[in-house]
Every structure is written in structure tokens, then in C-alpha cells.
Scaffold this motif. Structure first.
Motif, PDB file in Angstrom:
ATOM      1  N   TYR A   8      61.218 -70.477  36.721  1.00  0.00           N
ATOM      2  CA  TYR A   8      60.472 -71.267  35.859  1.00  0.00           C
ATOM      3  C   TYR A   8      60.530 -70.784  34.439  1.00  0.00           C
ATOM      4  CZ  TYR A   8      57.983 -74.830  38.654  1.00  0.00           C
ATOM      5  OH  TYR A   8      57.781 -76.034  39.384  1.00  0.00           O
ATOM      6  N   LYS A   9      60.401 -69.335  34.489  1.00  0.00           N
ATOM      7  CA  LYS A   9      60.514 -68.825  32.995  1.00  0.00           C
ATOM      8  C   LYS A   9      61.672 -68.952  32.445  1.00  0.00           C
ATOM      9  CE  LYS A   9      58.428 -64.951  30.704  1.00  0.00           C
ATOM     10  NZ  LYS A   9      58.596 -63.474  30.632  1.00  0.00           N
ATOM     11  N   THR A  10      62.948 -68.914  33.330  1.00  0.00           N
ATOM     12  CA  THR A  10      64.287 -69.123  32.792  1.00  0.00           C
ATOM     13  C   THR A  10      64.606 -70.116  32.081  1.00  0.00           C
ATOM     14  OG1 THR A  10      64.955 -67.361  34.489  1.00  0.00           O
ATOM     15  CG2 THR A  10      66.894 -68.467  33.416  1.00  0.00           C
ATOM     16  N   ARG A  11      64.007 -70.301  30.950  1.00  0.00           N
ATOM     17  CA  ARG A  11      64.447 -71.667  30.096  1.00  0.00           C
ATOM     18  C   ARG A  11      65.115 -71.205  29.064  1.00  0.00           C
ATOM     19  NH1 ARG A  11      62.752 -73.337  33.335  1.00  0.00           N
ATOM     20  NH2 ARG A  11      64.434 -74.543  32.930  1.00  0.00           N
ATOM     21  N   THR A  12      65.879 -72.454  28.590  1.00  0.00           N
ATOM     22  CA  THR A  12      67.034 -72.049  27.544  1.00  0.00           C
ATOM     23  C   THR A  12      66.184 -71.626  26.186  1.00  0.00           C
ATOM     24  OG1 THR A  12      68.598 -73.495  28.272  1.00  0.00           O
ATOM     25  CG2 THR A  12      68.507 -73.190  25.820  1.00  0.00           C
ATOM     26  N   CYS A  13      66.560 -70.461  25.632  1.00  0.00           N
ATOM     27  CA  CYS A  13      66.045 -69.945  24.174  1.00  0.00           C
ATOM     28  C   CYS A  13      66.974 -69.763  23.461  1.00  0.00           C
ATOM     29  CB  CYS A  13      65.245 -68.842  24.663  1.00  0.00           C
ATOM     30  SG  CYS A  13      64.832 -67.858  23.220  1.00  0.00           S
ATOM     31  N   MET A 110      71.302 -65.299  33.931  1.00  0.00           N
ATOM     32  CA  MET A 110      70.193 -65.881  33.088  1.00  0.00           C
ATOM     33  C   MET A 110      68.909 -65.356  33.770  1.00  0.00           C
ATOM     34  SD  MET A 110      71.018 -66.966  30.273  1.00  0.00           S
ATOM     35  CE  MET A 110      72.103 -67.544  29.323  1.00  0.00           C
ATOM     36  N   LEU A 111      68.740 -65.436  35.125  1.00  0.00           N
ATOM     37  CA  LEU A 111      67.614 -65.006  35.951  1.00  0.00           C
ATOM     38  C   LEU A 111      67.439 -63.604  35.562  1.00  0.00           C
ATOM     39  CD1 LEU A 111      68.038 -67.136  39.336  1.00  0.00           C
ATOM     40  CD2 LEU A 111      66.432 -67.503  37.415  1.00  0.00           C
ATOM     41  N   GLY A 112      68.631 -62.715  35.889  1.00  0.00           N
ATOM     42  CA  GLY A 112      68.430 -61.423  35.596  1.00  0.00           C
ATOM     43  C   GLY A 112      68.196 -60.934  33.901  1.00  0.00           C
ATOM     44  N   ALA A 113      68.467 -61.706  33.184  1.00  0.00           N
ATOM     45  CA  ALA A 113      68.104 -61.858  31.577  1.00  0.00           C
ATOM     46  C   ALA A 113      66.655 -61.743  31.646  1.00  0.00           C
ATOM     47  CB  ALA A 113      68.903 -62.481  30.909  1.00  0.00           C
ATOM     48  N   THR A 114      66.082 -62.932  32.104  1.00  0.00           N
ATOM     49  CA  THR A 114      64.660 -63.115  32.277  1.00  0.00           C
ATOM     50  C   THR A 114      64.060 -61.985  32.628  1.00  0.00           C
ATOM     51  OG1 THR A 114      65.064 -65.389  32.326  1.00  0.00           O
ATOM     52  CG2 THR A 114      62.790 -64.644  32.716  1.00  0.00           C
ATOM     53  N   GLU A 115      64.421 -61.539  33.715  1.00  0.00           N
ATOM     54  CA  GLU A 115      63.693 -60.601  34.495  1.00  0.00           C
ATOM     55  C   GLU A 115      63.550 -59.083  33.586  1.00  0.00           C
ATOM     56  OE1 GLU A 115      65.496 -58.108  37.828  1.00  0.00           O
ATOM     57  OE2 GLU A 115      63.600 -58.584  39.102  1.00  0.00           O
ATOM     58  N   ALA A 116      64.709 -58.953  32.870  1.00  0.00           N
ATOM     59  CA  ALA A 116      64.942 -57.876  31.942  1.00  0.00           C
ATOM     60  C   ALA A 116      63.950 -58.054  30.663  1.00  0.00           C
ATOM     61  CB  ALA A 116      66.254 -57.529  31.660  1.00  0.00           C
ATOM     62  N   GLY A 117      63.490 -59.073  30.457  1.00  0.00           N
ATOM     63  CA  GLY A 117      62.612 -59.283  29.226  1.00  0.00           C
ATOM     64  C   GLY A 117      63.390 -60.108  28.165  1.00  0.00           C
ATOM     65  N   GLY A 120      67.941 -66.501  26.968  1.00  0.00           N
ATOM     66  CA  GLY A 120      69.319 -66.916  26.370  1.00  0.00           C
ATOM     67  C   GLY A 120      69.669 -68.375  26.527  1.00  0.00           C
ATOM     68  N   CYS A 121      70.795 -68.607  26.298  1.00  0.00           N
ATOM     69  CA  CYS A 121      71.193 -70.108  26.338  1.00  0.00           C
ATOM     70  C   CYS A 121      72.732 -70.405  26.729  1.00  0.00           C
ATOM     71  CB  CYS A 121      71.356 -70.740  24.706  1.00  0.00           C
ATOM     72  SG  CYS A 121      71.872 -72.466  24.820  1.00  0.00           S
ATOM     73  N   MET A 122      73.100 -70.944  27.960  1.00  0.00           N
ATOM     74  CA  MET A 122      74.349 -71.261  28.250  1.00  0.00           C
ATOM     75  C   MET A 122      74.903 -72.281  27.427  1.00  0.00           C
ATOM     76  SD  MET A 122      73.884 -71.883  32.438  1.00  0.00           S
ATOM     77  CE  MET A 122      72.631 -71.309  33.344  1.00  0.00           C
ATOM     78  N   ILE A 123      75.994 -71.780  26.961  1.00  0.00           N
ATOM     79  CA  ILE A 123      76.949 -72.579  26.056  1.00  0.00           C
ATOM     80  C   ILE A 123      78.425 -73.182  26.634  1.00  0.00           C
ATOM     81  CG2 ILE A 123      77.890 -72.681  23.719  1.00  0.00           C
ATOM     82  CD1 ILE A 123      75.419 -70.521  23.266  1.00  0.00           C
ATOM     83  N   ALA A 124      78.526 -74.501  26.319  1.00  0.00           N
ATOM     84  CA  ALA A 124      79.601 -74.932  26.800  1.00  0.00           C
ATOM     85  C   ALA A 124      80.321 -75.499  25.843  1.00  0.00           C
ATOM     86  CB  ALA A 124      79.637 -75.712  27.946  1.00  0.00           C
ATOM     87  N   SER A 125      79.398 -75.942  24.613  1.00  0.00           N
ATOM     88  CA  SER A 125      80.174 -76.667  23.544  1.00  0.00           C
ATOM     89  C   SER A 125      80.535 -75.630  22.423  1.00  0.00           C
ATOM     90  CB  SER A 125      79.057 -77.249  23.029  1.00  0.00           C
ATOM     91  OG  SER A 125      79.334 -78.366  21.761  1.00  0.00           O
ATOM     92  N   ILE A 126      81.909 -75.170  22.869  1.00  0.00           N
ATOM     93  CA  ILE A 126      82.603 -73.990  22.209  1.00  0.00           C
ATOM     94  C   ILE A 126      83.716 -74.475  21.506  1.00  0.00           C
ATOM     95  CG2 ILE A 126      83.690 -71.855  22.614  1.00  0.00           C
ATOM     96  CD1 ILE A 126      82.259 -71.881  25.616  1.00  0.00           C
ATOM     97  N   LEU A 144      85.319 -70.567  29.813  1.00  0.00           N
ATOM     98  CA  LEU A 144      84.607 -71.490  30.405  1.00  0.00           C
ATOM     99  C   LEU A 144      83.034 -71.564  29.830  1.00  0.00           C
ATOM    100  CD1 LEU A 144      85.377 -70.297  34.128  1.00  0.00           C
ATOM    101  CD2 LEU A 144      86.219 -72.309  32.957  1.00  0.00           C
ATOM    102  N   LEU A 145      82.493 -70.495  29.575  1.00  0.00           N
ATOM    103  CA  LEU A 145      81.154 -70.608  29.231  1.00  0.00           C
ATOM    104  C   LEU A 145      80.737 -69.426  28.092  1.00  0.00           C
ATOM    105  CD1 LEU A 145      78.802 -71.317  31.940  1.00  0.00           C
ATOM    106  CD2 LEU A 145      79.097 -72.713  30.131  1.00  0.00           C
ATOM    107  N   ILE A 146      79.777 -69.421  27.250  1.00  0.00           N
ATOM    108  CA  ILE A 146      79.282 -68.590  26.632  1.00  0.00           C
ATOM    109  C   ILE A 146      77.835 -68.284  26.830  1.00  0.00           C
ATOM    110  CG2 ILE A 146      78.678 -67.244  24.185  1.00  0.00           C
ATOM    111  CD1 ILE A 146      80.929 -68.841  23.224  1.00  0.00           C
TER     112      ILE A 146
END
Ligand code: FMN
Length: 190
Positions: A8-13, A110-117, A120-126, A144-146
Motif C-alpha cells: 500500500y505504501k509503495t506508491r509512485t512518487c 520498488m518494494l525494497g526502496a519503500t522498505e528502505a525509506g 520512486g517512479c517506474m518510467i517507460a516513457s523514455i 526497458l525501464l528507468i
């Protein structure tokens, strides 16, 4: 955090405290989570580039299109930009089809990033050609993704969807709202 809280906390920021440095060891730990994630036919064709310096972050930023639904917003302003990036690439010498591997890897990261405080944002429009030039990425790797990462400064609220409107939006306090479909709309009983 239990798993539900983490998901739930892993939202796009998309707005961060840019001066907050993210250690390379943290990024490497996130790639270890991707490494342990599922991969079609166990081919494991993904490769990663890690950047955590202001110089590289500045060079990557112009290749990214931010928040397509926020038409008036040009993306994060200086001071609120990501302080690290992970570029996820497919290694064409292993396979040229990556199935959903990069999506699964990205969510683990992204889940790991949230856990570490972090957030982020997944970006395909590159702008892939621009990024390839800037980072000198060999043709062997498909971009593939940033994943843009940083210390979040954004407040994000999840709303139930109204009138089938899926567009995220910001209110007058710049709180970011993400509409999500209700559970009973997703689980079908045919
Ligand atoms: C495959 C994928 C590609 C995305 N590409 C972009 C993008 O190019 N730029 C951007 O600002 N957000 C991008 N996003 C973020 C989505 O807009 C975001 O996931 C969506 O608004 C839902 O918000 P949530 O992640 O908080 O649930 C992408 C997300 C996914 C899964």
C-alpha cells in the motif's frame, strides 16, 4: 511493515529531497531483490545500470517524460528531482523477448526502496536514443525501464475511482491523488 502495508505504501512518487544521497550499497541491495525475482523460463536476461551522483542524475533527467496526466506540470523542479536512477535493460545476447520480467523486477525494487525509506517512479516513457547516447549504452542492451528514486517529499492519497476516471491529479495543497478501482470491480464472477 507487513506485506500489505508495504504494498500500500509503495506508491509512485515524483517529488523528492534531491540533496538526500542514496548509497550505492542500497541500490545494489535492491538489485539483489530483482535477482531473486521470477523470470520467464529462468532466462534472467535483465541487466542494470546504477546512478547516484548529481552529475549522472542531471544527464538522465532530460530523457524522462513525467506524469502524462498532469499536463501543466513539467516534472520535478530542481531541488525535488530524483537522487538515484536504475536503468533496467534486456540483454539481447540472452534473448530478445523479456516477457514480464522487467515489471516483476521493478516491483521488487520498488518494494525494497519503500522498505528502505525511499520512494520512486517506474518510467517507460523514455527518450531512448537520447539516453543511450548520454550513458553510452551499447546496442546489445534494450532499454526497458528507468526507476527514479529518492527521499519522498510528496503526500499521496489513494481514492476509489469515480465516474471511471483513472487520471491521477493534484489538489490545491499539491497532494497527489491516485484513483484505484475497487476490489469488487476486479474480481469477476462469470
Ligand atoms: C510500466 C509502467 C510505466 C510507467 N511509466 C511512467 C512514465 O513514463 N512516467 C511517469 O511519470 N510515470 C510512469 N508510471 C507510473 C504510473 O503513472 C503509476 O504507476 C500510476 O499512476 C499509478 O500510481 P501508483 O504507482 O501510485 O499506484 C509507470 C508505471 C508503470 C507500471
Amino acid at each position: 511493515m507487513n506485506l500489505k502495508e508495504l504494498v500500500y505504501k509503495t506508491r509512485t512518487c515524483r517529488r523528492f529531497e534531491e540533496s538526500h544521497h542514496i548509497d550505492l550499497k542500497i541500490l545494489e541491495g535492491l538489485i539483489d531483490l530483482a535477482r531473486m525475482s521470477a523470470s520467464a523460463a529462468n532466462r534472467q536476461p535483465l541487466k542494470y545500470l546504477l546512478y547516484n551522483t548529481p552529475d549522472f542524475c542531471e544527464r538522465i533527467f532530460p530523457s524522462i517524460a513525467w506524469a502524462g496526466y498532469l499536463k501543466e506540470w513539467p516534472g520535478p523542479l530542481a531541488g525535488e528531482r530524483p537522487s538515484a536512477y536504475i536503468v533496467i535493460m534486456g540483454d539481447k545476447s540472452i534473448t530478445e523477448t523479456y516477457s514480464v520480467d522487467h515489471g516483476i523486477a521493478a516491483q521488487s525494487i520498488m518494494l525494497g526502496a519503500t522498505e528502505a525509506g525511499f520512494g520512486g517512479c517506474m518510467i517507460a516513457s523514455i527518450k531512448r536514443d537520447l539516453l543511450r547516447d548520454e550513458l553510452k549504452i551499447p546496442e546489445r542492451f534494450e532499454i526497458l525501464l528507468i526507476l527514479a528514486l529518492g527521499k519522498p517529499v510528496e503526500k499521496i492519497i489513494v481514492d476509489d475511482i469515480k465516474d471511471n476516471d483513472i487520471k491521477y491529479w493534484r489538489d490545491e495543497k499539491q497532494t497527489h491523488h491516485v484513483p484505484k478501482r475497487r476490489l469488487d470491480e476486479l474480481i469477476l464472477k462469470l
